[in-house]
Design an enzyme around this catalytic site. Sequence first.
Site, PDB file in Angstrom:
ATOM      1  N   LYS A 138       0.885  -1.233  -0.092  1.00 45.04           N
ATOM      2  CA  LYS A 138       0.091   0.030  -0.084  1.00 45.04           C
ATOM      3  C   LYS A 138       0.798   1.316  -0.105  1.00 45.04           C
ATOM      4  O   LYS A 138       2.162   1.088   0.342  1.00 45.04           O
ATOM      5  CB  LYS A 138      -0.907  -0.025   1.157  1.00 45.04           C
ATOM      6  CG  LYS A 138      -0.552  -0.166   2.503  1.00 45.04           C
ATOM      7  CD  LYS A 138       0.728   0.397   3.214  1.00 45.04           C
ATOM      8  CE  LYS A 138       0.506   1.924   3.451  1.00 45.04           C
ATOM      9  NZ  LYS A 138       1.728   2.578   4.055  1.00 45.04           N
ATOM     10  N   TYR A 224      -5.019   3.839   5.962  1.00 41.05           N
ATOM     11  CA  TYR A 224      -5.439   3.001   6.939  1.00 41.05           C
ATOM     12  C   TYR A 224      -6.770   3.493   7.298  1.00 41.05           C
ATOM     13  O   TYR A 224      -7.805   2.517   7.863  1.00 41.05           O
ATOM     14  CB  TYR A 224      -4.504   2.720   8.109  1.00 41.05           C
ATOM     15  CG  TYR A 224      -3.380   1.893   7.623  1.00 41.05           C
ATOM     16  CD1 TYR A 224      -3.224   0.515   7.785  1.00 41.05           C
ATOM     17  CD2 TYR A 224      -2.115   2.754   7.171  1.00 41.05           C
ATOM     18  CE1 TYR A 224      -1.870  -0.001   7.463  1.00 41.05           C
ATOM     19  CE2 TYR A 224      -1.049   2.006   6.807  1.00 41.05           C
ATOM     20  CZ  TYR A 224      -0.702   0.743   6.891  1.00 41.05           C
ATOM     21  OH  TYR A 224       0.115   0.162   6.814  1.00 41.05           O
TER      22      TYR A 224
END
Length: 368
Positions: A138, A224
């Site tokens: 990510k 997140y």
Amino acid sequence: MKPETKTSRRDFIRKGSLMAGVLAVSPAVLSAACAAPDKKLGIALVGLGGYAGGLLAPALQKTANCYLAGIVTGTPAKAVEWAKKYNIPQKNIYNYQTFDEIANNPDIDIVYVVLPVSMHKEFTIRAAKAGKHVICEKPMALNAADCRAMIAACRQANRLLSIGYRLHFEPHNQEAMRLGQKQVLGKVTIIETGNGFVYGGNPNAWRLKKALAGGGGLMDMGIYAIQAARYTLGQEPIAVKATQEKNNPDLFKEVDETVFWELKFPGGQKVTGKSSYNDNLGFLRVTAEKGKFDVEPAYGYDGIDGHVNGKQMDLPNINQQAAQMDDFATCVRLNKQSRVPGEEGEKDMKVIDAIYRSLDSGKWEKIG
Ligand code: NAD
């Protein structure tokens, strides 16, 4: 590993901050497809920086379904060091130029891209074209359009693609998904999320370069918090409004420091978030019609904790990276889509793209 990243990451962890249709018959493809059920699949890590060296390689010593079979690095000294430390044969070591030869290596079933964000697209596509299944770290890419190109390349090569979203395997975050999506405490009405750490590293690191990182705290940490809102509700946001603040404009010349956003979901819940490179935080706080739950610290590697109506969740901290990689190896063996496929990475990037548009326009922006 760059010293500055090491320091900031260690700090981050300590504070618990929160924190081509081609090659259809390559030998590697045959290897993965025909592997005996008890044979561990081989993973090659691409980019031997802080996360690969500090977390992924150690986790691969604990995995049951896969192992560290190869490495791809631009630094010859690291190749020597890693080969010795992890007993990696010379034939399984590549650099960025020789990487495509990995197509002929049956030891490697899965390529794990752990490079600066701007390199994720290129190496994911090259890995898929070499007939390898891919895990990409990510944030998946610089923008959602690049995510779509990566998904298309893996689909065309008939390879599975997964994103390094370890929290989908983490018990407290899984509990938040269950409580929210199944409306265990009634319908969720409010979500507050945030993630960040105080960046204390090298001002020349790739994380602070827009061309390499795509953005700052939002891309690296905010992702997140955005994802936590999405997986708590099990819904996709439709619009966003964002603002930002910079206390250290010299250091964060090219990228965002602190960003605040409000997300509009179809169910009308009030969802706010914050990302920062100048604040240690990592929380998911949820209010529902009949109670509250939280995960805090929510997004780190360990020390994760949570509460339901004030009572501590009785759940373990696990090795998230080992669980994530073992699960993907099982998906490869069963030819089954990962629970965190490329599409999941694209969804987060659509939100992030819209947040950057909103920072520019000062208005609500539609997502997608
Ligand atoms: P890092 O800076 O420690 O490592 C990056 C690696 O890429 C280094 O080995 C470096 O030599 C190599 N590299 C190749 N070309 C480069 C270039 N042009 N500029 C800079 N480095 C180059 O970074 P990291 O913290 O390991 O992050 C790598 C990826 O992993 C990022 O996408 C990051 O978001 C992700 N990450 C994920 C987690 C997680 O919990 N899932 C945690 C940390 C990092």
